[in-house]
Scaffold this motif. Structure first.
Motif, PDB file in Angstrom:
ATOM      1  N   THR A 171     -42.712  34.412 -21.582  1.00 16.75           N
ATOM      2  CA  THR A 171     -44.015  33.867 -21.232  1.00 16.75           C
ATOM      3  C   THR A 171     -44.397  34.384 -19.845  1.00 16.75           C
ATOM      4  O   THR A 171     -43.544  34.489 -18.956  1.00 16.75           O
ATOM      5  CB  THR A 171     -43.958  32.326 -21.215  1.00 16.75           C
ATOM      6  OG1 THR A 171     -43.565  31.868 -22.507  1.00 16.75           O
ATOM      7  CG2 THR A 171     -45.317  31.743 -20.842  1.00 16.75           C
ATOM      8  N   GLU A 172     -45.656  34.730 -19.660  1.00 13.25           N
ATOM      9  CA  GLU A 172     -46.103  35.343 -18.410  1.00 13.25           C
ATOM     10  C   GLU A 172     -45.678  34.514 -17.192  1.00 13.25           C
ATOM     11  O   GLU A 172     -45.899  33.310 -17.135  1.00 13.25           O
ATOM     12  CB  GLU A 172     -47.625  35.491 -18.416  1.00 13.25           C
ATOM     13  CG  GLU A 172     -48.164  36.234 -17.207  1.00 13.25           C
ATOM     14  CD  GLU A 172     -49.663  36.453 -17.285  1.00 13.25           C
ATOM     15  OE1 GLU A 172     -50.218  36.997 -16.321  1.00 13.25           O
ATOM     16  OE2 GLU A 172     -50.275  36.055 -18.290  1.00 13.25           O
ATOM     17  N   GLY A 173     -45.049  35.177 -16.253  1.00 15.42           N
ATOM     18  CA  GLY A 173     -44.624  34.519 -15.028  1.00 15.42           C
ATOM     19  C   GLY A 173     -43.248  33.905 -15.078  1.00 15.42           C
ATOM     20  O   GLY A 173     -42.754  33.404 -14.064  1.00 15.42           O
ATOM     21  N   LEU A 174     -42.556  33.975 -16.221  1.00 16.09           N
ATOM     22  CA  LEU A 174     -41.245  33.343 -16.339  1.00 16.09           C
ATOM     23  C   LEU A 174     -40.104  34.258 -15.915  1.00 16.09           C
ATOM     24  O   LEU A 174     -39.040  33.790 -15.507  1.00 16.09           O
ATOM     25  CB  LEU A 174     -41.035  32.874 -17.782  1.00 16.09           C
ATOM     26  CG  LEU A 174     -39.803  32.010 -18.063  1.00 16.09           C
ATOM     27  CD1 LEU A 174     -39.845  30.729 -17.230  1.00 16.09           C
ATOM     28  CD2 LEU A 174     -39.710  31.672 -19.554  1.00 16.09           C
ATOM     29  N   ASN A 175     -40.316  35.568 -15.971  1.00 17.50           N
ATOM     30  CA  ASN A 175     -39.251  36.531 -15.708  1.00 17.50           C
ATOM     31  C   ASN A 175     -38.543  36.316 -14.365  1.00 17.50           C
ATOM     32  O   ASN A 175     -37.299  36.330 -14.317  1.00 17.50           O
ATOM     33  CB  ASN A 175     -39.803  37.954 -15.811  1.00 17.50           C
ATOM     34  CG  ASN A 175     -38.714  39.004 -15.737  1.00 17.50           C
ATOM     35  OD1 ASN A 175     -38.260  39.358 -14.663  1.00 17.50           O
ATOM     36  ND2 ASN A 175     -38.310  39.527 -16.882  1.00 17.50           N
ATOM     37  N   PRO A 176     -39.261  36.115 -13.246  1.00 15.69           N
ATOM     38  CA  PRO A 176     -38.557  35.905 -11.972  1.00 15.69           C
ATOM     39  C   PRO A 176     -37.634  34.701 -11.987  1.00 15.69           C
ATOM     40  O   PRO A 176     -36.552  34.737 -11.386  1.00 15.69           O
ATOM     41  CB  PRO A 176     -39.696  35.717 -10.963  1.00 15.69           C
ATOM     42  CG  PRO A 176     -40.854  36.435 -11.577  1.00 15.69           C
ATOM     43  CD  PRO A 176     -40.723  36.179 -13.045  1.00 15.69           C
ATOM     44  N   LEU A 177     -38.036  33.633 -12.650  1.00 17.25           N
ATOM     45  CA  LEU A 177     -37.199  32.441 -12.716  1.00 17.25           C
ATOM     46  C   LEU A 177     -35.933  32.719 -13.519  1.00 17.25           C
ATOM     47  O   LEU A 177     -34.840  32.259 -13.148  1.00 17.25           O
ATOM     48  CB  LEU A 177     -37.975  31.279 -13.329  1.00 17.25           C
ATOM     49  CG  LEU A 177     -37.243  29.935 -13.383  1.00 17.25           C
ATOM     50  CD1 LEU A 177     -36.827  29.487 -11.984  1.00 17.25           C
ATOM     51  CD2 LEU A 177     -38.129  28.880 -14.041  1.00 17.25           C
ATOM     52  N   ILE A 178     -36.058  33.479 -14.592  1.00 12.56           N
ATOM     53  CA  ILE A 178     -34.889  33.842 -15.400  1.00 12.56           C
ATOM     54  C   ILE A 178     -33.910  34.653 -14.560  1.00 12.56           C
ATOM     55  O   ILE A 178     -32.690  34.436 -14.603  1.00 12.56           O
ATOM     56  CB  ILE A 178     -35.311  34.641 -16.648  1.00 12.56           C
ATOM     57  CG1 ILE A 178     -36.218  33.792 -17.550  1.00 12.56           C
ATOM     58  CG2 ILE A 178     -34.092  35.124 -17.418  1.00 12.56           C
ATOM     59  CD1 ILE A 178     -35.572  32.558 -18.096  1.00 12.56           C
ATOM     60  N   ILE A 179     -34.425  35.595 -13.780  1.00 11.46           N
ATOM     61  CA  ILE A 179     -33.547  36.401 -12.924  1.00 11.46           C
ATOM     62  C   ILE A 179     -32.898  35.515 -11.854  1.00 11.46           C
ATOM     63  O   ILE A 179     -31.714  35.673 -11.541  1.00 11.46           O
ATOM     64  CB  ILE A 179     -34.326  37.559 -12.278  1.00 11.46           C
ATOM     65  CG1 ILE A 179     -34.758  38.557 -13.367  1.00 11.46           C
ATOM     66  CG2 ILE A 179     -33.487  38.266 -11.215  1.00 11.46           C
ATOM     67  CD1 ILE A 179     -35.584  39.713 -12.862  1.00 11.46           C
ATOM     68  N   GLY A 180     -33.644  34.564 -11.314  1.00 13.61           N
ATOM     69  CA  GLY A 180     -33.065  33.647 -10.343  1.00 13.61           C
ATOM     70  C   GLY A 180     -31.915  32.847 -10.931  1.00 13.61           C
ATOM     71  O   GLY A 180     -30.871  32.663 -10.294  1.00 13.61           O
ATOM     72  N   LEU A 181     -32.080  32.376 -12.166  1.00 14.09           N
ATOM     73  CA  LEU A 181     -30.997  31.652 -12.841  1.00 14.09           C
ATOM     74  C   LEU A 181     -29.813  32.572 -13.118  1.00 14.09           C
ATOM     75  O   LEU A 181     -28.651  32.148 -13.072  1.00 14.09           O
ATOM     76  CB  LEU A 181     -31.514  31.044 -14.142  1.00 14.09           C
ATOM     77  CG  LEU A 181     -32.531  29.913 -13.982  1.00 14.09           C
ATOM     78  CD1 LEU A 181     -33.095  29.498 -15.336  1.00 14.09           C
ATOM     79  CD2 LEU A 181     -31.893  28.710 -13.286  1.00 14.09           C
ATOM     80  N   PHE A 182     -30.105  33.840 -13.380  1.00 17.34           N
ATOM     81  CA  PHE A 182     -29.045  34.825 -13.580  1.00 17.34           C
ATOM     82  C   PHE A 182     -28.244  35.024 -12.293  1.00 17.34           C
ATOM     83  O   PHE A 182     -27.005  35.111 -12.316  1.00 17.34           O
ATOM     84  CB  PHE A 182     -29.666  36.139 -14.058  1.00 17.34           C
ATOM     85  CG  PHE A 182     -28.686  37.272 -14.188  1.00 17.34           C
ATOM     86  CD1 PHE A 182     -27.525  37.124 -14.923  1.00 17.34           C
ATOM     87  CD2 PHE A 182     -28.941  38.495 -13.586  1.00 17.34           C
ATOM     88  CE1 PHE A 182     -26.626  38.175 -15.051  1.00 17.34           C
ATOM     89  CE2 PHE A 182     -28.054  39.545 -13.711  1.00 17.34           C
ATOM     90  CZ  PHE A 182     -26.884  39.382 -14.450  1.00 17.34           C
TER      91      PHE A 182
END
Length: 262
Positions: free
Chosen positions: A157-168
């Motif tokens: 979903t648009e804008g979610l990618n940075p949060l996923i990387i942060g959790l990674f």
């Protein structure tokens, strides 16, 4: 905003949040004192997410020389832009460390242990063993770059990618960070270490330059290896690359076994 300035600001934000959470947990009389490893890793992970949200559309938010060099190694980033990105990342990390120093200004004098003060700025190993310390940084950054490329291949979903990387990043810290403090980023370690060396920090002690090359060399090696592995295994489907990677893992295990038996 230019990409150069974007990398400065992005890396600065990374260190403000990452170095800031370490300072909060380690320095005396902080309200976050003794918050523990989970607090530190959460701060770093969310700091990465904030940095990517801030400058991802400007510079791609590499905020890490290992990412920049790894992407260049597989043709995803022009080599001609690498020097400028590396310089911007180093500058941003230095500025971020200075901000953390200012933010926690009265706490440095209250903290007697110089090792805790140094840990706010840069990494050091839990157990000093150069081959193992290097291997930890190589493996951690290998996983970092491999994971970033793999995450980028998925649709969110648009804008979610940075949060996923942060959790990674949080996962890397929890799983692999206990050995060396998971620098996994040459600028993140070298820039603040320079700040520690230059700033008039009360009772700071030495900057441990004898170790400083490991969190620079290890992440660069691991970042290139992770990018090449992704390209040749995930994209090209090369069995040869998988075989080489498995042999490299076996070699690392063999070296580690001999070292522990010595």
């Amino acid at each position: 905003m230019t990409p150069f300035l974007g990398e400065i600001i992005g890396t600065m934000l990374l260190i403000v949040f990452g170095g800031g959470v370490v300072a909060g947990v380690l320095l005396k009389h902080s309200k976050a004192e003794a918050g523990g490893w989970i607090v530190i890793t959460m701060g770093w992970g969310l700091g990465v997410a904030v940095a990517i949200y801030a400058v991802g559309s400007v510079s791609g938010a590499h905020i890490n020389p290992a990412v920049t060099v790894g992407l260049a190694a597989i043709g995803e980033f022009p080599w001609s832009m690498v020097p400028a990105y590396l310089l911007a990342q180093l500058i941003g990390a230095f500025i971020g460390a200075v901000i953390v120093w200012l933010h926690y200004y009265p706490h440095w004098e209250k903290t007697e242990n110089p090792g805790l003060k140094l840990a706010v700025f840069c990494t050091d190993p839990a157990i000093e063993h150069t081959p193992s310390n290097m291997m930890s940084e190589v493996i951690g950054t290998f996983m970092l770059v491999l994971g970033i490329l793999a995450i980028g291949a998925n649709d969110f979903t648009e804008g979610l990618n940075p949060l996923i990387i942060g959790l990674f990043i949080l996962a890397i810290g929890l799983s692999l960070g206990g050995t060396t403090g998971y620098a996994i980023n040459p600028a993140r370690d070298l820039g603040p270490r320079l700040a520690h060396f230059l700033l008039p920090i009360a009772g700071k002690g030495g900057s441990n330059w004898k170790y400083a090359w490991i969190p620079v060399a290890g992440p660069l090696i691991g970042g290139v290896a992770g990018a090449l592995f992704y390209r040749h295994v995930f994209v090209d489907g090369s069995a040869l690359a998988m075989t080489i990677a498995l042999l490299a893992i076996i070699a690392c295990l063999a070296v580690g076994s001999r070292a522990s038996g010595a």
